[in-house]
Design a protein around this motif. Structure first.
Motif, PDB file in Angstrom:
ATOM      1  N   HIS A  83       0.838  -1.203   0.000  1.00 48.60           N
ATOM      2  CA  HIS A  83       0.000   0.000   0.000  1.00 48.60           C
ATOM      3  C   HIS A  83       0.876   1.257   0.000  1.00 48.60           C
ATOM      4  O   HIS A  83       0.671   2.162  -0.813  1.00 48.60           O
ATOM      5  CB  HIS A  83      -0.911  -0.041   1.231  1.00 48.60           C
ATOM      6  N   VAL A 130      -1.941  -0.214  -4.457  1.00 55.06           N
ATOM      7  CA  VAL A 130      -3.162  -0.170  -3.651  1.00 55.06           C
ATOM      8  C   VAL A 130      -4.058  -1.369  -3.936  1.00 55.06           C
ATOM      9  O   VAL A 130      -4.601  -1.980  -3.009  1.00 55.06           O
ATOM     10  CB  VAL A 130      -3.915   1.160  -3.878  1.00 55.06           C
ATOM     11  N   ALA A 171      -7.880   2.221   1.284  1.00 58.70           N
ATOM     12  CA  ALA A 171      -7.685   1.829  -0.117  1.00 58.70           C
ATOM     13  C   ALA A 171      -8.916   2.189  -0.950  1.00 58.70           C
ATOM     14  O   ALA A 171      -8.783   2.706  -2.069  1.00 58.70           O
ATOM     15  CB  ALA A 171      -7.389   0.326  -0.212  1.00 58.70           C
TER      16      ALA A 171
END
Length: 182
Positions: free
Chosen positions: A15, A20, A47
């Motif tokens: 991330h 992502v 996210a």
């Protein structure tokens, strides 16, 4: 370290590195085996927000808060989801909850000030930006926002002083240079 924890750490790294969607998939896998993992719910919400779905983000982060209401990051990011949806008063409530949990959380304090600006309260916002700077003197966005709040409140000298402090931290920042033209 548990398998779930190592997977969560791996997803966080992905991330942070900008992957992502890959992180999202791991958060979802973690939640399949442990639906009450507040951190995975929170990060899946972050996210979702980054992927342009603030409604889902608000739902997921809200669920994380139902499990663990003591994490200031959760409240701050719930505020970001609400702000993105245009629910500024709700965002303000979330930022204030984050600040109550962590008095030195500069990002949440700055976000509280930004919400107050959006609601037309530059004087109150300026107090928040001062507090954010007290919590983190290198927080450029808080200096910039302080300058904008002071300008909106009619304090041009104070605004220029705040912008100069921001510029000293990042002399090549084009946004700061443009702010001098206000």
């Amino acid at each position: 370290m548990t398998s779930s924890q190592s997977e969560l750490d791996r997803a966080r790294e992905l991330h942070r590195g900008g992957a992502v969607d890959a992180a999202r998939q791991i958060y979802e896998e973690i939640l399949e085996s442990n639906p009450a993992n507040a951190e995975a719910l929170h990060l899946l919400g972050v996210a979702a927000l980054q992927m342009g779905d603030p409604e889902r983000a608000e739902d997921l982060i809200g669920r994380a808060i139902e499990i663990d209401e003591s994490d200031a990051r959760f409240h701050n990011n719930l505020g970001e989801a609400r702000r993105t949806r245009g629910v500024i008063q709700g965002a303000l409530t979330s930022y204030r909850a984050a600040r109550a949990l962590n008095l030195d959380f500069a990002q949440a304090i700055n976000n509280e000030g930004a919400a107050l600006m959006a609601l037309g309260h530059p004087e109150e916002a300026a107090h928040c930006f001062h507090d954010a700077i007290s919590a983190d003197q290198s927080y450029i966005q808080a200096h910039l926002n302080l300058g904008l709040a002071l300008h909106a409140h009619g304090d041009l000298h104070g605004a220029l002083k705040a912008l100069a402090a921001a510029r000293a931290l990042d002399p090549d920042n084009l946004i700061l240079l443009q702010s001098y033209a206000m």
